[in-house]
Write an enzyme that holds these catalytic residues in place. Structure first.
Site, PDB file in Angstrom:
ATOM      1  N   HIS A 148      24.023  24.636   6.938  1.00 29.90           N
ATOM      2  CA  HIS A 148      24.438  25.413   8.122  1.00 29.90           C
ATOM      3  C   HIS A 148      23.573  25.040   9.334  1.00 29.90           C
ATOM      4  CE1 HIS A 148      27.366  28.160   6.254  1.00 29.90           C
ATOM      5  NE2 HIS A 148      26.592  28.127   5.186  1.00 29.90           N
ATOM      6  N   ASP A 205      22.042  29.385   1.796  1.00 31.45           N
ATOM      7  CA  ASP A 205      23.348  29.423   1.123  1.00 31.45           C
ATOM      8  C   ASP A 205      24.156  28.167   1.428  1.00 31.45           C
ATOM      9  OD1 ASP A 205      23.514  30.242   3.835  1.00 31.45           O
ATOM     10  OD2 ASP A 205      25.526  31.036   3.480  1.00 31.45           O
ATOM     11  N   GLU A 206      25.105  27.894   0.579  1.00 32.34           N
ATOM     12  CA  GLU A 206      26.118  26.848   0.784  1.00 32.34           C
ATOM     13  C   GLU A 206      25.518  25.521   1.234  1.00 32.34           C
ATOM     14  OE1 GLU A 206      29.985  29.601   1.857  1.00 32.34           O
ATOM     15  OE2 GLU A 206      28.569  29.177   3.469  1.00 32.34           O
ATOM     16  N   ALA A 207      24.397  25.145   0.626  1.00 29.00           N
ATOM     17  CA  ALA A 207      23.740  23.867   0.945  1.00 29.00           C
ATOM     18  C   ALA A 207      24.346  22.758   0.083  1.00 29.00           C
ATOM     19  CB  ALA A 207      22.234  23.983   0.725  1.00 29.00           C
TER      20      ALA A 207
END
Length: 532
Positions: A274, A337-339
């Site tokens: 992100h 998150d969401e790496a």
């Protein structure tokens, strides 16, 4: 709709005026019916004992501070600021003893109220709010607002009477962390818009404002060490709008405004994923040394800081140092998150290097629950955002970390994410976690939600509001209300008060109050709203 609201308001004013303009007083039973019961508030109080005559505000009422400090005086001034426009009363603030609205800080009966609890005693001569600490006094003021007629929230003079039911409330919170997250990265929200949201959170005793300050679509805080983060990385948003960013003075103003309402700001800089706004601003943060273009879409998982590069950690050290210096609260959120573009080994190595940086600048790490797949630092907090489709192994990983000392903030996406659509017809929001109606958002127990996690590992709850589709304050309010008060109640009220049937009635009574405040809420068919 506007004409319907105006007609309803005129009818209310006319009815109230009839009772105040020389018409004989209503019988006691009718007067009592017009007074909100002590237990018709959100969040539900821990203890309510109704009884005795109500207290009535008049043009002779004063607000009296006993055992007061400068903070108590500020709370009294805040209360006066709420009440004066609608009542038309002077409501002088004084330290003299006497009847009226009494704010008492310390003294007998307050020792067991803790840092945020309060007690309200209402009778014919006075309504007294007592607390051990200023935060409790402020929370008691929020309850008092709900005990008065909803017209008290209007900014123009209204007809009374202004009664508070007789009896006693004693109230303390279940959890220390009762949070709301606002994503200002996907769409930028001004200082004034954030302040408005803070005021709405404070009404329901929320005590943490988690600001999501960076993402692929925008970097929203100006830093001296890396200025292009804001000036370039903050120059757009989802859909390609103008974006924006907060200067340090802007950020300080938000922090002060929140603190005056007993909310602590928790800043988040999401990493290592992100991060496209940062990568676009500084080419050296990319492994190939080439800056990608600014991003205005809504996909996730494609960006990553370059884990092996030394400059990455110079960058992180500078960012955390400057933000920590601006932030009085103990927590700093590092995302995580969401790496998906970072390998597992790189992710673990990255978190092992970044968590000590947060500690070096005097803060405690919060990360999204993927942090538990690395090595959470001692004292770290993991924010769980999984939902029904989250795999058993991932849930077990979080529960195992909790058994080993990692504290949890619960934000299950299919319960607490305020940006999820209510149903298929909701014009705003997303639905990747399913539809989240008002009952589903409320009807779960944080203490037993995550199987295998000790109940005492739960630090509290938080309601995130992501803004891929939200551009205005009206959008925020439509998605937050009426679900936000339910999450606030889960964080504040004892588990024994949890009952959907009773809650929806108390929630319905909030509708006219939101109308008076100009809050554009969703009229859920699950809630028996009063006729307009």
């Amino acid at each position: 709709m506007r004409r319907r609201r105006m007609l309803f308001s005129l009818l209310l004013v006319a009815a109230a005026g009839m009772g105040a303009a020389g018409v004989p007083a209503a019988p006691r039973a009718q007067a009592a019916a017009a007074t909100a019961p002590l237990d018709r508030v959100v969040p539900a109080p821990a203890s309510v004992r109704p009884g005795g005559d109500p207290y009535t505000l008049t043009d002779r009422t004063g607000i009296r501070i006993l055992g007061g400090s400068a903070e108590a005086r500020r709370i009294a001034d805040y209360l006066a600021g709420v009440l004066r426009p609608s009542t038309g009363y002077a409501l002088p603030v004084t330290t003299r003893d006497g009847d009226g609205i009494v704010l008492r800080l310390g003294g007998r009966g307050t020792a067991g109220l803790g840092a945020e609890g309060y007690r309200i005693d209402s009778g014919s001569r006075a309504v007294t709010i007592s607390a051990a600490r200023p935060a409790g006094l402020f929370h008691g003021v929020q309850t008092l607002r709900q005990l008065l007629p909803t017209a008290v929230e209007r900014r123009t003079e209204q007809a009374g009477p202004w009664r508070v039911a007789g009896g006693t409330i004693a109230d303390t919170p279940r959890y220390a962390h009762r949070g709301a997250m606002l994503d200002v990265s996907r769409h930028f929200f001004t200082v004034a818009q954030v302040k408005r949201y803070i005021d709405e959170l404070a009404m329901y005793k929320v005590n943490r404002l988690h600001l999501h300050l960076s993402d692929d679509q925008g970097w929203r805080i100006a830093l001296k060490s890396w200025p292009r983060l804001a000036t370039y990385g903050g120059s757009t948003q989802v859909g390609g709008g103008p974006g924006g960013y907060y200067t340090k003075d802007d950020y300080r103003a938000i922090v002060r405004y929140a603190a005056d309402r007993y909310l602590t700001v928790v800043p988040e800089i999401d990493m290592p994923g992100h991060t496209n706004a940062a990568l676009a601003s500084y080419a050296e943060l990319n492994c190939n040394g080439q800056a990608p273009p600014l991003y205005t879409g809504t996909s996730v998982g494609f960006s990553s800081l370059c884990v092996p590069k030394k400059v990455t950690y110079d960058f992180i050290d500078d960012v955390i140092r400057e933000i920590a210096a601006l932030t009085p609260g103990r927590y700093l959120h590092i995302g995580g998150d969401e790496a998906h573009s970072t390998s597992h080994d790189d992710y673990v190595a990255f978190m092992d290097k970044v968590q000590p940086v947060v500690a070096r600048y005097g803060k405690t790490v919060i990360g999204w629950h993927q942090l538990t797949g690395a090595h959470p630092a001692k004292g770290a907090v993991a924010q769980y955002w999984g939902y029904d489709k989250t795999g058993a192994a991932e849930r077990a990983q979080v529960a195992d970390a909790a058994r080993n000392g990692t504290r949890l903030i619960l934000s299950p996406a299919d319960r607490a994410y305020l940006d999820m659509k209510y149903d298929k017809n909701t014009p705003l929001g997303l639905s990747w976690a399913g539809y989240v109606d008002v009952r589903r958002s409320y009807d779960w127990d944080p203490g037993s939600y995550l199987q295998g996690a000790p109940a005492d590992s739960v630090l509290g709850v938080e309601a995130p509001l992501w803004t891929e589709t939200l551009k205005t304050s009206a959008h925020l309010e439509y998605m937050a209300f009426p679900r936000l008060p339910g999450i606030a109640e889960l964080g504040w009220s004892p588990a024994g008060t949890h009952d959907w049937g009773a809650y929806k009635e108390r929630l319905a009574a909030q509708g006219p109050r939101w109308d008076a405040l100009g809050i554009d809420y969703y009229h859920s068919p699950e809630v028996p709203w009063p006729a307009r």
